[in-house]
Scaffold this motif. Structure first.
Motif, short mmCIF file in Angstrom:
data_model
loop_
_atom_site.label_atom_id
_atom_site.label_comp_id
_atom_site.label_asym_id
_atom_site.label_seq_id
_atom_site.Cartn_x
_atom_site.Cartn_y
_atom_site.Cartn_z
N LEU A 229 4.22 4.38 0.12
CA LEU A 229 5.35 4.82 0.93
C LEU A 229 5.41 4.06 2.26
N ARG A 230 4.25 3.75 2.80
CA ARG A 230 4.21 2.97 4.03
C ARG A 230 4.77 1.57 3.81
N TRP A 231 4.41 0.96 2.69
CA TRP A 231 4.95 -0.36 2.35
C TRP A 231 6.46 -0.30 2.16
N CYS A 232 6.95 0.74 1.49
CA CYS A 232 8.39 0.88 1.29
C CYS A 232 9.12 0.99 2.62
N ALA A 233 8.57 1.79 3.54
CA ALA A 233 9.21 1.96 4.85
C ALA A 233 9.17 0.67 5.65
N ARG B 204 12.48 -0.71 1.62
CA ARG B 204 12.74 -0.41 0.22
C ARG B 204 12.81 1.10 -0.01
N ASP B 205 13.61 1.47 -0.98
CA ASP B 205 13.66 2.86 -1.42
C ASP B 205 12.52 3.07 -2.42
N TRP B 206 11.65 4.01 -2.17
CA TRP B 206 10.48 4.18 -3.02
C TRP B 206 10.86 4.50 -4.45
N PHE C 36 4.09 -5.64 -3.55
CA PHE C 36 3.24 -4.57 -3.05
C PHE C 36 1.77 -4.95 -3.20
N ILE C 37 1.42 -5.57 -4.31
CA ILE C 37 0.03 -5.99 -4.51
C ILE C 37 -0.37 -7.01 -3.46
N LEU C 38 0.53 -7.96 -3.18
CA LEU C 38 0.24 -8.96 -2.15
C LEU C 38 0.07 -8.31 -0.79
N TRP C 39 0.91 -7.33 -0.50
CA TRP C 39 0.81 -6.59 0.77
C TRP C 39 -0.52 -5.85 0.84
N LEU C 40 -0.91 -5.20 -0.25
CA LEU C 40 -2.19 -4.49 -0.26
C LEU C 40 -3.36 -5.43 -0.01
N GLN D 213 -2.62 -6.74 4.03
CA GLN D 213 -2.24 -5.90 5.16
C GLN D 213 -3.45 -5.14 5.68
N PRO D 214 -3.73 -5.20 6.98
CA PRO D 214 -4.88 -4.47 7.54
C PRO D 214 -4.80 -2.99 7.24
N CYS D 215 -5.95 -2.36 7.19
CA CYS D 215 -6.01 -0.94 6.85
C CYS D 215 -5.35 -0.09 7.92
N ARG D 216 -5.48 -0.49 9.16
CA ARG D 216 -4.85 0.25 10.24
C ARG D 216 -3.53 -0.40 10.60
N SER D 217 -2.56 0.44 10.94
CA SER D 217 -1.24 -0.08 11.25
C SER D 217 -1.28 -0.95 12.49
N GLU D 218 -0.52 -2.01 12.44
CA GLU D 218 -0.41 -2.92 13.58
C GLU D 218 1.07 -3.15 13.89
N ARG D 219 1.32 -3.68 15.06
CA ARG D 219 2.70 -3.93 15.46
C ARG D 219 3.29 -5.13 14.72
#
Length: 380
Positions: A50-54, A58-60, A70-74, A77-83
């Protein structure tokens, strides 16, 4: 929940429960009788989706068409949110999440979306993006079933190859050193429960005094099992201890474990008297006294014992379970016996736990006759 059962859920940016995810996780916890740790893992995977969709607009409900992104993002993408909206890995950078973790997230997302399809909250075509659909017509006749009816089967479309993690066994020397490093009867009992009974840390933390039958004849307790033994029962425990197997199993124990229980009973009575409840392993030296130890506390205790014993590597509770299975095999135990002692459903599940001792491998080689011996036998 009012019943006392607990499960993890997912909230959005406004801290509102995501109803579709909540219904799926509640069904997973109750309908399939999964452990709280499972709902926690699945909730984390769904939250990442859901975080990736937002983050990508994208609409989940229809984002399944872009699971490769999504796999590439996983992966990066760092585990903690960044700006930063994107992450650009440099040459030779290590992925943030390994294949095993990514596959776990994808399993949670597939289950969540498949549940949403069943509830008609998501279009039916989403299943085509999640799974490859096949039937039994391409299988050998022997595998098609006796009734001849056609059946459908699903295979996940997105799954990364992952190497099978190897868990080494704790050596006998390491276990003895840790046993000698114990400063309490409770810790000595813990070492034996892990290394001689083969309990998982969740099983050890969830063990109740009513599960411990140390009499040679337990008929007086209403138990038909003879000899000293433990009953491993799956329960919802306040210390989050959970037996992985749904089936209750009975595990025999030897005189060393019985003796350790006796010594611990004396120590426990000196510290707590009749208090402490029904849990076997409880806090004796820190507050709150008498409260059951947690699985995490058992892991910390084992690591502490390994350091105190001066071992050169970190020892985990599961390595002691591997040691127990390997020692049974070295002593001549068969695969089906090891399976039952580990509480596995299938004998093949016990194979990864077997680490033959060097002496047993040497004996196996020595049993093979030399070509000279075979030739001389033939001449006779």
């Amino acid at each position: 929940m009012p019943s006392g059962a607990a499960y993890w859920t997912v909230v959005d940016g406004d801290l509102q429960v995501v109803k579709e995810a909540d219904r799926f996780l509640l069904g997973l916890r109750l309908g399939r009788d999964r452990a709280e740790s499972t709902t926690k893992s699945y909730a984390g995977g769904i939250a990442l989706f859901l975080r990736w969709c937002a983050a990508t607009g994208r609409d989940w409900r229809t984002a399944a068409r872009d699971l490769s992104s999504f796999i590439l993002w996983l992966k990066w993408q760092p585990c903690r949110s960044e700006r930063r909206p994107t992450v650009v890995p440099g040459p030779g950078a290590e992925p943030v999440r390994k294949a095993r973790r990514i596959n776990g997230v994808l399993a949670a997302v597939r289950g969540f979306l498949a549940h949403a399809v069943a509830e008609k909250a998501v279009p039916g075509w989403v299943l085509e993006r999640l799974y490859e659909l096949g039937d039994t017509r391409d299988l050998p006749v022997q595998a098609q079933g006796e009734d001849g009816a056609m059946r459908y089967r699903l295979r996940a479309q997105h799954r990364l190859p992952e190497s099978e993690p190897e868990v080494d066994r704790a050596s006998d020397e390491e276990i003895v050193a840790m046993f000698r490093a114990c400063r309490s009867a409770r810790d000595r009992l813990l070492v034996l429960l892990l290394s001689r009974v083969g309990l998982r840390r969740g099983q050890a933390a969830g063990l109740r005094r009513s599960d411990v039958h140390l009499l040679m004849d337990s008929a007086a307790l209403g138990c038909p099992v003879g000899g000293a033994h433990l009953h491993i029962v799956r329960r919802q425990n306040q210390n989050q201890a959970w037996s992985k197997s749904r089936r209750s199993v009975v595990l025999p124990v030897d005189f060393l474990v019985v003796q350790a229980f006796d010594q611990y009973a004396l120590e426990r009575h000196e510290r707590l008297g009749a208090a402490g409840g029904d849990f076997v392993l409880v806090n004796l030296f820190r507050e709150p006294l008498g409260s059951p130890v947690t699985p995490d506390a058992i892991g910390e205790t084992v690591e502490s014992l390994a350091r105190r014993a001066g071992l050169e590597r970190k020892i985990a509770p599961h390595m002691m379970r591997h040691a127990m299975a390997s020692n049974v095999a070295d002593a001549g135990g068969t695969l089906d016996e090891i399976q039952m002692l580990l509480g596995h459903r299938h004998p093949e599940s016990a194979r990864p736990y077997l680490h033959p001792a060097d002496a047993r491998l040497r004996k196996a080689i020595d049993r093979v006759p030399s070509p000279r011996e075979l030739t001389e036998e033939g001449l006779r």
